[in-house]
Design a protein around this motif. Sequence first.
Motif, PDB file in Angstrom:
ATOM      1  N   TYR A 193       2.856 -16.544  13.589  1.00  0.00           N
ATOM      2  CA  TYR A 193       2.481 -16.620  12.183  1.00  0.00           C
ATOM      3  C   TYR A 193       3.079 -15.460  11.391  1.00  0.00           C
ATOM      4  O   TYR A 193       3.099 -14.317  11.848  1.00  0.00           O
ATOM      5  CB  TYR A 193       0.947 -16.564  12.018  1.00  0.00           C
ATOM      6  N   ASN A 194       3.539 -15.760  10.200  1.00  0.00           N
ATOM      7  CA  ASN A 194       4.018 -14.702   9.304  1.00  0.00           C
ATOM      8  C   ASN A 194       2.881 -14.237   8.400  1.00  0.00           C
ATOM      9  O   ASN A 194       3.039 -14.101   7.181  1.00  0.00           O
ATOM     10  CB  ASN A 194       5.198 -15.200   8.480  1.00  0.00           C
ATOM     11  N   TYR A 195       1.732 -14.013   9.021  1.00  0.00           N
ATOM     12  CA  TYR A 195       0.550 -13.576   8.284  1.00  0.00           C
ATOM     13  C   TYR A 195       0.089 -12.217   8.802  1.00  0.00           C
ATOM     14  O   TYR A 195      -1.065 -12.026   9.196  1.00  0.00           O
ATOM     15  CB  TYR A 195      -0.576 -14.605   8.413  1.00  0.00           C
ATOM     16  N   VAL A 196       1.019 -11.279   8.783  1.00  0.00           N
ATOM     17  CA  VAL A 196       0.708  -9.911   9.188  1.00  0.00           C
ATOM     18  C   VAL A 196       0.485  -9.067   7.937  1.00  0.00           C
ATOM     19  O   VAL A 196       1.272  -9.128   6.984  1.00  0.00           O
ATOM     20  CB  VAL A 196       1.836  -9.294  10.022  1.00  0.00           C
ATOM     21  N   SER A 197      -0.582  -8.310   7.930  1.00  0.00           N
ATOM     22  CA  SER A 197      -0.875  -7.408   6.821  1.00  0.00           C
ATOM     23  C   SER A 197      -1.102  -6.004   7.359  1.00  0.00           C
ATOM     24  O   SER A 197      -1.394  -5.817   8.543  1.00  0.00           O
ATOM     25  CB  SER A 197      -2.094  -7.893   6.031  1.00  0.00           C
ATOM     26  N   TRP A 198      -0.937  -5.036   6.476  1.00  0.00           N
ATOM     27  CA  TRP A 198      -1.102  -3.624   6.840  1.00  0.00           C
ATOM     28  C   TRP A 198      -2.053  -2.956   5.846  1.00  0.00           C
ATOM     29  O   TRP A 198      -1.993  -3.219   4.641  1.00  0.00           O
ATOM     30  CB  TRP A 198       0.241  -2.899   6.804  1.00  0.00           C
ATOM     31  N   TYR A 199      -2.891  -2.045   6.376  1.00  0.00           N
ATOM     32  CA  TYR A 199      -3.901  -1.359   5.580  1.00  0.00           C
ATOM     33  C   TYR A 199      -3.823   0.137   5.799  1.00  0.00           C
ATOM     34  O   TYR A 199      -3.621   0.599   6.918  1.00  0.00           O
ATOM     35  CB  TYR A 199      -5.308  -1.871   5.952  1.00  0.00           C
ATOM     36  N   GLN A 200      -3.988   0.868   4.714  1.00  0.00           N
ATOM     37  CA  GLN A 200      -4.041   2.318   4.743  1.00  0.00           C
ATOM     38  C   GLN A 200      -5.489   2.750   4.539  1.00  0.00           C
ATOM     39  O   GLN A 200      -6.172   2.229   3.653  1.00  0.00           O
ATOM     40  CB  GLN A 200      -3.180   2.884   3.609  1.00  0.00           C
ATOM     41  N   GLN A 201      -5.949   3.693   5.349  1.00  0.00           N
ATOM     42  CA  GLN A 201      -7.320   4.165   5.210  1.00  0.00           C
ATOM     43  C   GLN A 201      -7.366   5.687   5.247  1.00  0.00           C
ATOM     44  O   GLN A 201      -7.086   6.296   6.280  1.00  0.00           O
ATOM     45  CB  GLN A 201      -8.223   3.586   6.292  1.00  0.00           C
ATOM     46  N   HIS A 202      -7.724   6.282   4.132  1.00  0.00           N
ATOM     47  CA  HIS A 202      -7.950   7.721   4.093  1.00  0.00           C
ATOM     48  C   HIS A 202      -9.373   8.014   4.555  1.00  0.00           C
ATOM     49  O   HIS A 202     -10.256   7.153   4.441  1.00  0.00           O
ATOM     50  CB  HIS A 202      -7.725   8.258   2.680  1.00  0.00           C
ATOM     51  N   PRO A 203      -9.622   9.212   5.073  1.00  0.00           N
ATOM     52  CA  PRO A 203     -10.957   9.560   5.590  1.00  0.00           C
ATOM     53  C   PRO A 203     -12.059   9.321   4.560  1.00  0.00           C
ATOM     54  O   PRO A 203     -11.925   9.722   3.401  1.00  0.00           O
ATOM     55  CB  PRO A 203     -10.821  11.046   5.925  1.00  0.00           C
ATOM     56  N   GLY A 204     -13.103   8.637   4.994  1.00  0.00           N
ATOM     57  CA  GLY A 204     -14.238   8.390   4.121  1.00  0.00           C
ATOM     58  C   GLY A 204     -14.043   7.304   3.091  1.00  0.00           C
ATOM     59  O   GLY A 204     -14.924   7.087   2.254  1.00  0.00           O
ATOM     60  N   GLU A 205     -12.901   6.613   3.156  1.00  0.00           N
ATOM     61  CA  GLU A 205     -12.628   5.569   2.173  1.00  0.00           C
ATOM     62  C   GLU A 205     -12.486   4.210   2.841  1.00  0.00           C
ATOM     63  O   GLU A 205     -12.312   4.105   4.054  1.00  0.00           O
ATOM     64  CB  GLU A 205     -11.356   5.893   1.389  1.00  0.00           C
ATOM     65  N   ALA A 206     -12.534   3.165   2.018  1.00  0.00           N
ATOM     66  CA  ALA A 206     -12.310   1.817   2.518  1.00  0.00           C
ATOM     67  C   ALA A 206     -10.816   1.594   2.719  1.00  0.00           C
ATOM     68  O   ALA A 206      -9.986   2.246   2.088  1.00  0.00           O
ATOM     69  CB  ALA A 206     -12.856   0.793   1.524  1.00  0.00           C
ATOM     70  N   PRO A 207     -10.455   0.685   3.601  1.00  0.00           N
ATOM     71  CA  PRO A 207      -9.033   0.343   3.767  1.00  0.00           C
ATOM     72  C   PRO A 207      -8.445  -0.217   2.473  1.00  0.00           C
ATOM     73  O   PRO A 207      -9.146  -0.814   1.661  1.00  0.00           O
ATOM     74  CB  PRO A 207      -9.062  -0.726   4.869  1.00  0.00           C
ATOM     75  N   LYS A 208      -7.139  -0.030   2.327  1.00  0.00           N
ATOM     76  CA  LYS A 208      -6.411  -0.517   1.159  1.00  0.00           C
ATOM     77  C   LYS A 208      -5.229  -1.347   1.647  1.00  0.00           C
ATOM     78  O   LYS A 208      -4.469  -0.909   2.523  1.00  0.00           O
ATOM     79  CB  LYS A 208      -5.896   0.645   0.313  1.00  0.00           C
ATOM     80  N   LEU A 209      -5.064  -2.538   1.083  1.00  0.00           N
ATOM     81  CA  LEU A 209      -3.958  -3.412   1.458  1.00  0.00           C
ATOM     82  C   LEU A 209      -2.634  -2.827   0.997  1.00  0.00           C
ATOM     83  O   LEU A 209      -2.470  -2.524  -0.184  1.00  0.00           O
ATOM     84  CB  LEU A 209      -4.162  -4.799   0.848  1.00  0.00           C
ATOM     85  N   MET A 210      -1.668  -2.715   1.930  1.00  0.00           N
ATOM     86  CA  MET A 210      -0.361  -2.154   1.613  1.00  0.00           C
ATOM     87  C   MET A 210       0.754  -3.192   1.727  1.00  0.00           C
ATOM     88  O   MET A 210       1.741  -3.133   0.988  1.00  0.00           O
ATOM     89  CB  MET A 210      -0.064  -0.975   2.550  1.00  0.00           C
ATOM     90  N   ILE A 211       0.625  -4.100   2.689  1.00  0.00           N
ATOM     91  CA  ILE A 211       1.640  -5.127   2.947  1.00  0.00           C
ATOM     92  C   ILE A 211       0.916  -6.405   3.348  1.00  0.00           C
ATOM     93  O   ILE A 211      -0.064  -6.347   4.101  1.00  0.00           O
ATOM     94  CB  ILE A 211       2.592  -4.710   4.083  1.00  0.00           C
TER      95      ILE A 211
END
Lengths: 119, 110
Positions: free
Chosen positions: B32-50
């Motif tokens: 599947y071409n359904y890969v996503s990436w998330y960035q998470q700084h300490p104490g924060e919720a993940p953020k969608l990057m890709i």
Amino acid sequence: QLQLQESGPGLVKPSETLSLTCTVPGASISSPSYYWGWIRQPPGKGLEYIGSIYYSGITYYNPSLKSRVTISVDTSKNRFSLKLSSVSAADTAFYYCARLIWREAFDLWGQGTLVTVSS
Amino acid sequence: QSALIQPASVSGSPGQSITISCTGTNSDVGVYNYVSWYQQHPGEAPKLMIYDVSNRPSGVSIRFSGSKSGDTASLTISGLQAEDEADYYCNSYRSGNTYVFGTGTKVTVL
């Protein structure tokens, strides 16, 4: 700006049921474009998908949690909920609700809420 | 269900490029071409990057790019900056209407 907000007890006793609600002010949970999901993260560990729901009530669950999880939606109150039964210390985690573009990505997240399982 | 495999840590100096791998199976990343990436700084919720392997949401820096080859997806951060120091997680849709996250990678800017 669209935000998701989790709410519920921060402390649950072992063997009891964890219950959380996610509200979505500023957007309609009945939008046909999105699913709504739950993800958790034990302190200091990685993310784990719990399950997701469509506004019509269609649900999909992580197979490893399926026997203990129920996700429901209340379109009249623009919110969806998570119930996890028979909890143990291993269920202690930050619980996030998120908007899901089906198959593609969790594009918006709540701030998360810490639920501790302890007597 | 088994997680996607990521390196525990990756580091680089400011201005350099780094790549984080995410290895799955022929039930998820491989089909599947359904890969996503998330960035998470300490104490924060993940953020969608890709999302969808290589697409950037509005507002995400062009320094972030994604790709996939076979069962392995990759996130590349170019021109590394101090603010990129965070945890990164990949995610893939998996057969059976479920999703699986990666084990997570801690990025350190030296």
